[in-house]
Design a protein around this motif. Structure first.
Motif, PDB file in Angstrom:
ATOM      1  N   SER A   1       0.951  -1.254   0.111  1.00 28.13           N
ATOM      2  CA  SER A   1       0.113  -0.076  -0.037  1.00 28.13           C
ATOM      3  C   SER A   1       1.034   1.321  -0.175  1.00 28.13           C
ATOM      4  O   SER A   1       0.521   2.214  -0.581  1.00 28.13           O
ATOM      5  CB  SER A   1      -0.883   0.046   1.131  1.00 28.13           C
ATOM      6  OG  SER A   1      -1.636  -1.025   1.258  1.00 28.13           O
TER       7      SER A   1
ATOM      8  N   THR B   1       4.328  -7.302   4.456  1.00 26.34           N
ATOM      9  CA  THR B   1       3.982  -8.726   4.543  1.00 26.34           C
ATOM     10  C   THR B   1       4.842  -9.737   3.885  1.00 26.34           C
ATOM     11  O   THR B   1       5.405 -10.699   4.449  1.00 26.34           O
ATOM     12  CB  THR B   1       2.390  -8.805   3.818  1.00 26.34           C
ATOM     13  OG1 THR B   1       1.542  -8.336   4.831  1.00 26.34           O
ATOM     14  CG2 THR B   1       2.171 -10.596   3.780  1.00 26.34           C
TER      15      THR B   1
ATOM     16  N   TYR C   1      -3.667 -10.804  -7.825  1.00 25.67           N
ATOM     17  CA  TYR C   1      -2.650  -9.902  -6.743  1.00 25.67           C
ATOM     18  C   TYR C   1      -1.899  -9.615  -7.242  1.00 25.67           C
ATOM     19  O   TYR C   1      -0.362  -9.916  -7.144  1.00 25.67           O
ATOM     20  CB  TYR C   1      -2.754 -10.959  -5.486  1.00 25.67           C
ATOM     21  CG  TYR C   1      -2.070 -10.477  -4.517  1.00 25.67           C
ATOM     22  CD1 TYR C   1      -2.604 -10.092  -3.368  1.00 25.67           C
ATOM     23  CD2 TYR C   1      -0.473 -10.402  -4.287  1.00 25.67           C
ATOM     24  CE1 TYR C   1      -2.519  -9.191  -2.408  1.00 25.67           C
ATOM     25  CE2 TYR C   1       0.077  -9.676  -3.238  1.00 25.67           C
ATOM     26  CZ  TYR C   1      -0.822  -9.038  -2.094  1.00 25.67           C
ATOM     27  OH  TYR C   1      -0.410  -8.435  -0.840  1.00 25.67           O
TER      28      TYR C   1
ATOM     29  N   GLU D   1       9.841   3.439   6.900  1.00 20.20           N
ATOM     30  CA  GLU D   1       9.524   2.103   7.005  1.00 20.20           C
ATOM     31  C   GLU D   1      10.439   1.426   8.030  1.00 20.20           C
ATOM     32  O   GLU D   1      11.764   1.543   7.931  1.00 20.20           O
ATOM     33  CB  GLU D   1       9.856   1.392   5.553  1.00 20.20           C
ATOM     34  CG  GLU D   1      10.099  -0.114   5.686  1.00 20.20           C
ATOM     35  CD  GLU D   1       8.805  -0.934   6.275  1.00 20.20           C
ATOM     36  OE1 GLU D   1       7.714  -0.544   5.643  1.00 20.20           O
ATOM     37  OE2 GLU D   1       9.087  -1.670   7.209  1.00 20.20           O
TER      38      GLU D   1
ATOM     39  N   ASP E   1      -2.688 -16.651  -1.504  1.00 15.47           N
ATOM     40  CA  ASP E   1      -4.094 -17.284  -1.558  1.00 15.47           C
ATOM     41  C   ASP E   1      -4.934 -16.762  -2.547  1.00 15.47           C
ATOM     42  O   ASP E   1      -5.971 -17.476  -2.902  1.00 15.47           O
ATOM     43  CB  ASP E   1      -4.745 -17.351  -0.349  1.00 15.47           C
ATOM     44  CG  ASP E   1      -4.628 -18.257   0.897  1.00 15.47           C
ATOM     45  OD1 ASP E   1      -3.666 -19.295   0.458  1.00 15.47           O
ATOM     46  OD2 ASP E   1      -4.740 -18.306   1.923  1.00 15.47           O
TER      47      ASP E   1
HETATM   48  C1  LIG Z   1       0.890 -14.626   5.339  1.00 11.34           C
HETATM   49  C2  LIG Z   1       0.088 -13.545   4.507  1.00 11.34           C
HETATM   50  C3  LIG Z   1      -0.519 -13.993   3.374  1.00 11.34           C
HETATM   51  C4  LIG Z   1      -1.580 -13.217   2.597  1.00 11.34           C
HETATM   52  N1  LIG Z   1      -1.869 -13.361   1.567  1.00 11.34           N
HETATM   53  C5  LIG Z   1      -3.015 -12.758   0.879  1.00 11.34           C
HETATM   54  C6  LIG Z   1      -3.631 -12.947  -0.402  1.00 11.34           C
HETATM   55  O1  LIG Z   1      -3.287 -14.129  -0.829  1.00 11.34           O
HETATM   56  N2  LIG Z   1      -3.964 -11.916  -0.809  1.00 11.34           N
HETATM   57  C7  LIG Z   1      -4.529 -10.769  -0.382  1.00 11.34           C
HETATM   58  O2  LIG Z   1      -5.326 -10.054  -0.867  1.00 11.34           O
HETATM   59  N3  LIG Z   1      -3.731 -10.509   0.770  1.00 11.34           N
HETATM   60  C8  LIG Z   1      -2.996 -11.089   1.475  1.00 11.34           C
HETATM   61  N4  LIG Z   1      -2.471 -11.008   2.853  1.00 11.34           N
HETATM   62  C9  LIG Z   1      -2.869  -9.638   3.354  1.00 11.34           C
HETATM   63  C10 LIG Z   1      -1.633  -8.603   3.082  1.00 11.34           C
HETATM   64  O3  LIG Z   1      -1.195  -8.067   4.412  1.00 11.34           O
HETATM   65  C11 LIG Z   1      -1.981  -7.537   2.114  1.00 11.34           C
HETATM   66  O4  LIG Z   1      -2.128  -8.330   0.724  1.00 11.34           O
HETATM   67  C12 LIG Z   1      -0.820  -6.455   1.738  1.00 11.34           C
HETATM   68  O5  LIG Z   1       0.209  -7.121   1.796  1.00 11.34           O
HETATM   69  C13 LIG Z   1      -0.833  -5.509   2.476  1.00 11.34           C
HETATM   70  O6  LIG Z   1      -0.107  -4.638   2.128  1.00 11.34           O
HETATM   71  P1  LIG Z   1       0.050  -3.032   2.979  1.00 11.34           P
HETATM   72  O7  LIG Z   1       1.203  -2.368   2.766  1.00 11.34           O
HETATM   73  O8  LIG Z   1      -1.164  -2.476   3.300  1.00 11.34           O
HETATM   74  O9  LIG Z   1       0.599  -3.556   4.745  1.00 11.34           O
HETATM   75  P2  LIG Z   1       2.012  -4.489   5.004  1.00 11.34           P
HETATM   76  O10 LIG Z   1       2.318  -5.614   4.142  1.00 11.34           O
HETATM   77  O11 LIG Z   1       1.713  -5.219   6.462  1.00 11.34           O
HETATM   78  O12 LIG Z   1       2.892  -3.614   5.350  1.00 11.34           O
HETATM   79  C14 LIG Z   1       3.112  -2.615   6.283  1.00 11.34           C
HETATM   80  C15 LIG Z   1       4.288  -1.935   6.444  1.00 11.34           C
HETATM   81  O13 LIG Z   1       4.414  -0.879   7.384  1.00 11.34           O
HETATM   82  C16 LIG Z   1       5.464  -0.826   7.954  1.00 11.34           C
HETATM   83  N5  LIG Z   1       5.328  -0.273   9.132  1.00 11.34           N
HETATM   84  C17 LIG Z   1       4.225  -0.555  10.388  1.00 11.34           C
HETATM   85  N6  LIG Z   1       4.449   0.216  11.373  1.00 11.34           N
HETATM   86  C18 LIG Z   1       5.263   0.916  11.179  1.00 11.34           C
HETATM   87  C19 LIG Z   1       5.866   1.890  11.791  1.00 11.34           C
HETATM   88  N7  LIG Z   1       5.142   2.403  13.089  1.00 11.34           N
HETATM   89  N8  LIG Z   1       6.807   2.823  11.354  1.00 11.34           N
HETATM   90  C20 LIG Z   1       7.263   2.413  10.350  1.00 11.34           C
HETATM   91  N9  LIG Z   1       6.812   1.266   9.395  1.00 11.34           N
HETATM   92  C21 LIG Z   1       6.012   0.558  10.029  1.00 11.34           C
HETATM   93  C22 LIG Z   1       5.801  -2.497   8.317  1.00 11.34           C
HETATM   94  O14 LIG Z   1       6.942  -2.666   8.422  1.00 11.34           O
HETATM   95  C23 LIG Z   1       5.458  -3.020   6.835  1.00 11.34           C
HETATM   96  O15 LIG Z   1       6.542  -2.869   5.918  1.00 11.34           O
HETATM   97  C24 LIG Z   1      -1.735 -11.728   3.419  1.00 11.34           C
HETATM   98  C25 LIG Z   1      -1.232 -11.544   4.527  1.00 11.34           C
HETATM   99  C26 LIG Z   1      -0.117 -12.451   5.139  1.00 11.34           C
HETATM  100  C27 LIG Z   1       0.576 -12.080   6.554  1.00 11.34           C
END
Ligand SMILES: Cc1cc2nc3c(=O)[nH]c(=O)nc-3n(C[C@H](O)[C@H](O)[C@H](O)COP(=O)(O)OP(=O)(O)OC[C@H]3O[C@@H](n4cnc5c(N)ncnc54)[C@H](O)[C@@H]3O)c2cc1C
Length: 651
Positions: free
Chosen positions: A161, A188, A206, A180, A200
């Motif tokens: 995101s 993730t 995805y 970060e 999944d």
């Molecule tokens: C094992 C697993 C499998 C998954 N499979 C799927 C799937 O098949 N399909 C699907 O749609 N989704 C899936 N998901 C959900 C997945 O989390 C999302 O698809 C997506 O990766 C979310 O991205 P994001 O950037 O919003 O959050 P994240 O990927 O969680 O990234 C958040 C980032 O913020 C950083 N951060 C957090 N707090 C702080 C802070 N205070 N200061 C600085 N940095 C910080 C973290 O270090 C991390 O890098 C899965 C999740 C997991 C755990």
């Protein structure tokens, strides 16, 4: 798609002309995913007679392999496709002109088995990116609409995101810095390195709509492939220079006086500093902070112990007696991997999962299918659309509650009952030779009440191994030597692994976030996080959450889709500010509250809100704070453009 050379994706090469013989094409077609192929060929050749009614997928069976097409239908579809591809090749591989909307609609409606799709047309045009355009990109630049105005962002998190938001802000010419806490991007897909970790949701769906790949090595790619994808996105979109790695955001404070956010960060050297920006994006994910169960003695185990999201690759499992707590999404991926190494594996299960039979779950994309993606323009995009539908809005009715349906809690509607029967039959067949396990692995709650998992037969094979025990007794305590269950048995183990998920409902923790008049976000939420459209929170001007409250999905679709909608919406908010000469916007509380009432009411009508089975979708108040209960279309419609009336605009 006249030519894929115009694609916005840095990963998509132009399709290659077909020079192969008829037999070689036939061989490739033997491995084709057929339901999206005829639509792709109709789109490519302009020949709508390919959309034969007798080969159209049945909407009730679209979740099945090949969309439920019979062997005979499959053979005929391949023959039809063969003739179309030979004609295309012999015609010099010239695509037909792009179809008019009416024709496109016909192709789409055929692809989904006949559902009315006119509302979806513009959404799918974006998702498919089939005209090679990135239709969600901002079509404005900050310096053009507000010359001389400096507007900047701090983005917290460089996962899927955060990178997306950064890319869009860059396209609009808006300054930002990403903070970060990890050593690298990917979120993730950086943190979860446990054996067997993979998506999944098929990769052709995805992935960013504007950075599609036709050459995914697997249908459900492994963590390393995903991590590599997001790293390459960070490079391709030139974001590296704007990311501060190994830096954690500790707190963010809104200044009413300055109309800005002051963001307290701590770098790798432990030094703290304050960054100042007009706006703040929380891209910290829902699944970023590991959850440890509230069990007596947690933390007392004397041997090596770790959580799946913090896998300790130095701990040797070979020949060891290993306990795993949990059988959720991560655990069912790593348990089969470690079962072959462990001397003994004790699997502690609270609630069994429903599994969607997915024969190709671990399979690489076959050579024939790869050839088709590389040679048939738009086929990969139509496959994306096919996945979008059959794992999204096309199956949502299967988990919606029919209030007149009474099946004693096992299902929520006739359609849901049909799913339950099909999935029960699958589980019974998988465990036919181990009747002692059937009661333990067969869920008694409705499909869709918890996250549906995928299986290609490996789960049953694993639980049936001689060295694996499935334990469903309640865990009373964790002890220095292992686990004590309610039946008084002490299970001594060498290694203890937590497959217990994440603190999903504790959105934005442990950051301290302070809004207008010094209000604390976590006090305001009181453990029950809410936001308007999952994005904005009253009292916290210019704070935009990505993958925030109620933007998760249970059965339907990909989080990337949600983040793309959210980011477009927030860019729309920035544009509104810049064009209107405002400095901040704060969502109206009544708008926010009314939205949340709608969401809550609808979540109660979905299997996951209706059932009282435990799940990470409900917070400590019992409210579903994670999930979006409406269609994917509705999220897209609601977030397409912000409505100025929803906000208090601050000068
Ligand atoms: C094992 C697993 C499998 C998954 N499979 C799927 C799937 O098949 N399909 C699907 O749609 N989704 C899936 N998901 C959900 C997945 O989390 C999302 O698809 C997506 O990766 C979310 O991205 P994001 O950037 O919003 O959050 P994240 O990927 O969680 O990234 C958040 C980032 O913020 C950083 N951060 C957090 N707090 C702080 C802070 N205070 N200061 C600085 N940095 C910080 C973290 O270090 C991390 O890098 C899965 C999740 C997991 C755990």
């Amino acid at each position: 798609m006249a030519s894929q050379a115009t694609s916005s994706s840095p990963f998509v090469a132009p399709t290659e002309p077909i020079t192969e013989s008829d037999d070689e094409i036939r061989a490739a077609l033997a491995e084709a995913e057929l339901p999206p192929l005829l639509p792709a060929l109709a789109y490519l050749t302009g020949d709508l007679s390919l959309l034969r009614d007798d080969l159209r997928p049945d909407p009730l069976l679209i979740g099945m392999p090949q969309g439920g097409l019979t062997e005979t239908q499959q053979a005929e579809a391949k023959e039809l496709a063969l003739r179309a591809l030979i004609a295309y090749r012999d015609n010099g591989c010239k695509p037909a002109p792009i179809p008019a909307d009416a024709e496109l609609l016909r192709i789409m409606e055929y692809a989904v088995g006949g559902a009315a799709m006119s509302d979806y047309l513009p959404l799918l045009e974006e998702e498919l990116a089939y005209r090679g355009e990135d239709r969600r990109a901002p079509r404005w630049r900050a310096e053009e609409i507000a010359p001389g105005v400096d507007f900047s962002f701090v983005i917290v998190g460089a996962g899927m995101s955060g990178l997306l938001a950064a890319h869009r802000l860059k396209q609009a010419g808006i300054r930002f810095v990403i903070v970060e806490k990890n050593d690298d991007v990917g979120g993730t897909w950086y943190e979860n390195s446990y054996p067997g970790c993979r998506v999944d949701n098929p990769n052709h769906n995805y992935s960013y709509s504007f950075a599609q790949r036709h050459d995914w090595p697997f249908h459900f790619s492994t963590q390393d492939v995903l991590l590599d994808y997001f790293r390459r996105c960070a490079d391709a979109f030139d974001l590296r220079g704007d990311i501060r790695l190994r830096t954690e955001v500790l707190a963010a404070e809104w200044s009413d006086e300055d109309v800005r956010w002051n963001v307290r960060v701590r770098g790798a050297d432990g030094r703290e500093e304050t960054l100042s920006a007009n706006a703040l994006i929380s891209a910290v994910g829902q699944l970023n902070r590991p959850n440890f169960p509230d069990i007596e003695g947690t933390g007392t185990f004397a041997g090596p112990t770790f959580h799946s999201a913090r896998w300790d690759h130095d701990v040797e499992l070979r020949g060891k007696r290993v306990a795993v707590i949990g059988t959720g999404a991560s655990a069912v991926q790593f348990i089969p991997e470690i079962a072959t190494d462990a001397g003994e594996l004790l699997v502690f299960q609270r609630t069994p999962a429903w599994f969607g039979p997915t024969p190709d779950y671990h399979d690489p994309v076959s050579p024939g299918q790869c050839w088709l993606y590389a040679h048939v323009p738009s086929y990969s995009e139509w496959n994306r659309f096919w996945i979008f539908w059959r794992m999204g809005d096309g199956v949502l009715d299967g988990v919606r509650v029919d209030e007149s349906w009474d099946a004693g809690g096992g299902s929520v509607s006739a359609a849901n009952e049909m799913v339950r029967l099909i999935l029960s039959e699958y589980i019974r067949a998988e465990f036919a030779d181990r009747p002692d396990l059937v009661d333990k692995v067969l869920p008694v709650y409705p499909p869709g009440a918890k996250r549906m998992l995928r299986d290609n037969g490996i789960w049953a094979r694993t639980l049936k191994r001689d060295n694996v025990q499935l334990i469903t007794e309640h865990i009373d305590a964790i002890t220095p030597s292992g686990i004590r269950t309610a039946d008084g048995v002490e299970h001594e183990v060498d290694v203890l692994i937590y497959g217990t998920g994440f603190q999903a409902s504790k959105f934005l923790t442990p950051m301290k976030v302070t809004g207008r008049a010094g209000i604390d976000l976590h006090e305001q939420w009181n453990g029950d996080a809410r936001a308007y459209l999952g994005i904005t929170v009253p009292g916290f001007p210019n704070l935009f959450c990505l993958y925030g409250p109620n933007t998760n999905i249970v059965i339907n679709g990909s989080i990337v889709y949600f983040s793309e909608c959210e980011v477009r919406y927030l860019l729309g908010c920035v544009r509104m500010l810049l064009e209107g000469g405002y400095r901040a916007l704060d969502v109206r509380k009544d708008v926010h509250d009314e939205f949340n009432e709608q969401v809550d009411a609808e979540n109660k009508r979905m299997a996951w809100g209706w059932s009282d089975v435990n799940s990470w979708y409900k917070n400590a108040h019992g409210r579903v704070a994670q999930n979006w209960p409406f269609t994917l279309l509705e999220y897209w419609q609601r977030t397409r453009e912000p409505n100025a009336d929803d906000f208090e605009m601050l000068p």
